[in-house]
Design an enzyme around this catalytic site. Structure first.
Site, PDB file in Angstrom:
ATOM      1  N   GLY A   1       0.766  -1.246   0.000  1.00 38.38           N
ATOM      2  CA  GLY A   1       0.000   0.000   0.000  1.00 38.38           C
ATOM      3  C   GLY A   1       0.792   1.289   0.000  1.00 38.38           C
ATOM      4  O   GLY A   1       0.283   2.332  -0.415  1.00 38.38           O
TER       5      GLY A   1
ATOM      6  N   ASP B   1       1.061   3.274   4.464  1.00 38.73           N
ATOM      7  CA  ASP B   1      -0.071   4.004   3.912  1.00 38.73           C
ATOM      8  C   ASP B   1      -1.035   4.469   5.008  1.00 38.73           C
ATOM      9  O   ASP B   1      -1.304   5.644   5.144  1.00 38.73           O
ATOM     10  CB  ASP B   1      -0.792   3.169   2.835  1.00 38.73           C
ATOM     11  CG  ASP B   1      -1.202   1.769   3.323  1.00 38.73           C
ATOM     12  OD1 ASP B   1      -0.872   1.391   4.470  1.00 38.73           O
ATOM     13  OD2 ASP B   1      -1.843   1.046   2.546  1.00 38.73           O
TER      14      ASP B   1
ATOM     15  N   ASP C   1      -4.017   2.140  11.228  1.00 41.13           N
ATOM     16  CA  ASP C   1      -5.404   1.822  11.570  1.00 41.13           C
ATOM     17  C   ASP C   1      -5.433   1.386  13.038  1.00 41.13           C
ATOM     18  O   ASP C   1      -5.359   2.225  13.925  1.00 41.13           O
ATOM     19  CB  ASP C   1      -5.882   0.740  10.597  1.00 41.13           C
ATOM     20  CG  ASP C   1      -7.366   0.471  10.650  1.00 41.13           C
ATOM     21  OD1 ASP C   1      -8.111   1.317  11.149  1.00 41.13           O
ATOM     22  OD2 ASP C   1      -7.799  -0.599  10.181  1.00 41.13           O
TER      23      ASP C   1
ATOM     24  N   LYS D   1      -6.028   6.765  10.927  1.00 40.99           N
ATOM     25  CA  LYS D   1      -7.421   6.571  11.373  1.00 40.99           C
ATOM     26  C   LYS D   1      -7.377   6.462  12.889  1.00 40.99           C
ATOM     27  O   LYS D   1      -7.480   5.381  13.462  1.00 40.99           O
ATOM     28  CB  LYS D   1      -7.986   5.261  10.808  1.00 40.99           C
ATOM     29  CG  LYS D   1      -8.311   5.255   9.349  1.00 40.99           C
ATOM     30  CD  LYS D   1      -9.059   3.960   9.031  1.00 40.99           C
ATOM     31  CE  LYS D   1      -9.225   3.757   7.557  1.00 40.99           C
ATOM     32  NZ  LYS D   1      -9.891   2.477   7.250  1.00 40.99           N
TER      33      LYS D   1
ATOM     34  N   PHE E   1     -13.444   3.409   4.766  1.00 39.33           N
ATOM     35  CA  PHE E   1     -12.537   2.575   3.986  1.00 39.33           C
ATOM     36  C   PHE E   1     -12.125   3.335   2.730  1.00 39.33           C
ATOM     37  O   PHE E   1     -12.961   3.726   1.927  1.00 39.33           O
ATOM     38  CB  PHE E   1     -13.188   1.235   3.616  1.00 39.33           C
ATOM     39  CG  PHE E   1     -12.151   0.245   3.189  1.00 39.33           C
ATOM     40  CD1 PHE E   1     -11.478  -0.522   4.132  1.00 39.33           C
ATOM     41  CD2 PHE E   1     -11.791   0.125   1.851  1.00 39.33           C
ATOM     42  CE1 PHE E   1     -10.473  -1.401   3.755  1.00 39.33           C
ATOM     43  CE2 PHE E   1     -10.788  -0.751   1.461  1.00 39.33           C
ATOM     44  CZ  PHE E   1     -10.124  -1.512   2.409  1.00 39.33           C
ATOM     45  N   VAL E   2     -10.841   3.540   2.583  1.00 37.08           N
ATOM     46  CA  VAL E   2     -10.351   4.337   1.460  1.00 37.08           C
ATOM     47  C   VAL E   2      -9.500   3.515   0.501  1.00 37.08           C
ATOM     48  O   VAL E   2      -8.915   2.504   0.878  1.00 37.08           O
ATOM     49  CB  VAL E   2      -9.533   5.552   1.957  1.00 37.08           C
ATOM     50  CG1 VAL E   2     -10.423   6.506   2.749  1.00 37.08           C
ATOM     51  CG2 VAL E   2      -8.341   5.113   2.802  1.00 37.08           C
TER      52      VAL E   2
ATOM     53  N   ASP F   1      -5.667  -0.299  -1.498  1.00 39.70           N
ATOM     54  CA  ASP F   1      -6.507  -1.212  -2.264  1.00 39.70           C
ATOM     55  C   ASP F   1      -7.744  -1.686  -1.531  1.00 39.70           C
ATOM     56  O   ASP F   1      -7.857  -1.601  -0.311  1.00 39.70           O
ATOM     57  CB  ASP F   1      -5.705  -2.465  -2.608  1.00 39.70           C
ATOM     58  CG  ASP F   1      -5.529  -3.370  -1.382  1.00 39.70           C
ATOM     59  OD1 ASP F   1      -5.066  -2.870  -0.334  1.00 39.70           O
ATOM     60  OD2 ASP F   1      -5.887  -4.564  -1.459  1.00 39.70           O
TER      61      ASP F   1
HETATM   62  P1  IMP Z   1      -3.427  -1.942  11.271  1.00 40.39           P
HETATM   63  O1  IMP Z   1      -2.509  -3.058  11.636  1.00 40.39           O
HETATM   64  O2  IMP Z   1      -4.821  -2.189  11.758  1.00 40.39           O
HETATM   65  O3  IMP Z   1      -2.920  -0.583  11.676  1.00 40.39           O
HETATM   66  O4  IMP Z   1      -3.563  -2.023   9.700  1.00 40.39           O
HETATM   67  C1  IMP Z   1      -2.976  -1.152   8.851  1.00 40.39           C
HETATM   68  C2  IMP Z   1      -3.076  -1.697   7.449  1.00 40.39           C
HETATM   69  O5  IMP Z   1      -4.422  -2.065   7.124  1.00 40.39           O
HETATM   70  C3  IMP Z   1      -2.683  -0.648   6.441  1.00 40.39           C
HETATM   71  O6  IMP Z   1      -1.293  -0.721   6.152  1.00 40.39           O
HETATM   72  C4  IMP Z   1      -3.517  -1.005   5.246  1.00 40.39           C
HETATM   73  O7  IMP Z   1      -2.830  -1.943   4.451  1.00 40.39           O
HETATM   74  C5  IMP Z   1      -4.739  -1.677   5.807  1.00 40.39           C
HETATM   75  N1  IMP Z   1      -5.891  -0.735   5.828  1.00 40.39           N
HETATM   76  C6  IMP Z   1      -6.461  -0.186   6.917  1.00 40.39           C
HETATM   77  N2  IMP Z   1      -7.476   0.618   6.580  1.00 40.39           N
HETATM   78  C7  IMP Z   1      -7.534   0.597   5.221  1.00 40.39           C
HETATM   79  C8  IMP Z   1      -8.381   1.269   4.246  1.00 40.39           C
HETATM   80  O8  IMP Z   1      -9.277   2.071   4.550  1.00 40.39           O
HETATM   81  N3  IMP Z   1      -8.113   0.993   2.950  1.00 40.39           N
HETATM   82  C9  IMP Z   1      -7.127   0.137   2.549  1.00 40.39           C
HETATM   83  N4  IMP Z   1      -6.322  -0.506   3.406  1.00 40.39           N
HETATM   84  C10 IMP Z   1      -6.527  -0.279   4.741  1.00 40.39           C
HETATM   85 MG    MG Z   2      -0.642  -1.880   4.237  1.00 37.77          MG
END
Ligand code: IMP
Ligand code: MG
Length: 181
Positions: free
Chosen positions: A48, A104, A107, A135, A156-157, A163
């Protein structure tokens, strides 16, 4: 194949290509000011972050190296016990180097926490983090990026590298995907 016209499925543009370009330029200046004369290693998380990485590194006029780390999470992405596996390991030696991790979206924060733990094993001089989108509302790990492009809500973007089912990464802007009806 269903009618999969990309433009029809993006509900609205959240961040325009021009706004991204401007913010990436600002991030480059902030990062440059902090990294000074060092010869850093930029470590980007696949896949991403690659479009962001490409724009970011071209703002630097000093030597730098970059590498990729691949991570994939198993499970539904919401359970705390979820496993994060490495699909590509680091191939540049970061021992004693200043590292900038680029992703990217931050989350829940679990992916970045896992990656930071992994990188620490190699003995870098320092590790900083840069995420295009944050986020905040969804965070469940105490982690604060050093550089953030934009804070966004719980939506969700896609686009600019991001992607849904490995599609939409090529869009030049960040859009919100229409929900399935
Ligand atoms: P985390 O481990 O929950 O912080 O996940 C982060 C990863 O989830 C990011 O690097 C993205 O690959 C994916 N992700 C989280 N939200 C989105 C979204 O809205 N669109 C696309 N990918 C997302
Ligand atoms: Mg990612």
């Amino acid at each position: 194949m269903p009618n999969d016209n990309v433009e029809k499925r993006v509900e609205r543009v959240l961040v325009s290509a021009e706004a991204i370009r401007q913010r990436v330029g600002e991030l480059v200046e902030l990062i440059k000011a902090d990294l000074g004369e060092s010869d850093p290693v930029v470590v980007a998380l696949l896949k991403g972050s690659i479009v962001f990485l490409a724009d970011l590194i071209r703002g630097f006029d000093r030597p730098l190296a970059f590498d990729f780390v691949g991570v994939s999470s198993y499970g539904d992405g919401t359970s705390p016990g979820e496993e994060i596996a490495f699909t590509k390991e680091l191939s540049v030696d970061i021992a004693g180097r200043h590292v900038l991790v680029v992703d990217d979206i931050l989350d829940t924060g679990r992916t970045l926490r896992r990656v930071l733990g992994y990188l620490e094993m190699f003995g870098p001089a320092s590790v900083r983090t840069c995420v295009l989108l944050d986020k905040r509302a969804r965070r469940d790990v105490a982690i604060e990026p050093d550089y953030t492009g934009f804070e966004i809500g719980d939506e969700f973007v896609v686009g600019y590298g991001m992607d849904f089912a490995d599609r939409y990464r090529n869009l030049p802007y960040i859009g919100v995907l229409a929900r399935e009806r």
